[in-house]
Design a protein around this motif. Structure first.
Motif: not given
Length: 69
Positions: A5-11, A13-21
């Motif tokens: 399982i890998e934890l990914i952090i994406d942006e 939109a500028p200043g808007s961060f989300v995570w995904r497993l």
């Protein structure tokens, strides 16, 4: 047998961060989204902390005792 399982952090939109497993097969290929953030947060650090909590929750649910660093 468990899959990596890998934890990914994406942006998205500028200043808007989300995570995904992402869960992969035993070779680390064919990733599928296991869980993801419901709403974006305003910093990378907040997204990372939230994603780590979700990862720990998944590990507990599957009986994995390896610590996340």
């Amino acid at each position: 047998m468990t899959h990596p399982i890998e934890l990914i952090i994406d942006e998205p939109a500028p200043g808007s961060f989300v995570w995904r497993l992402l869960e992969t097969d035993t070779d680390g290929a064919h990733p599928t989204v296991l869980r993801c953030a419901f709403d974006p947060v305003e910093s990378y650090e907040l997204a990372l902390a939230s994603g780590q909590r979700a990862l720990r929750s998944e590990m507990r649910a599957h009986g994995t005792t390896t610590e996340v660093h």
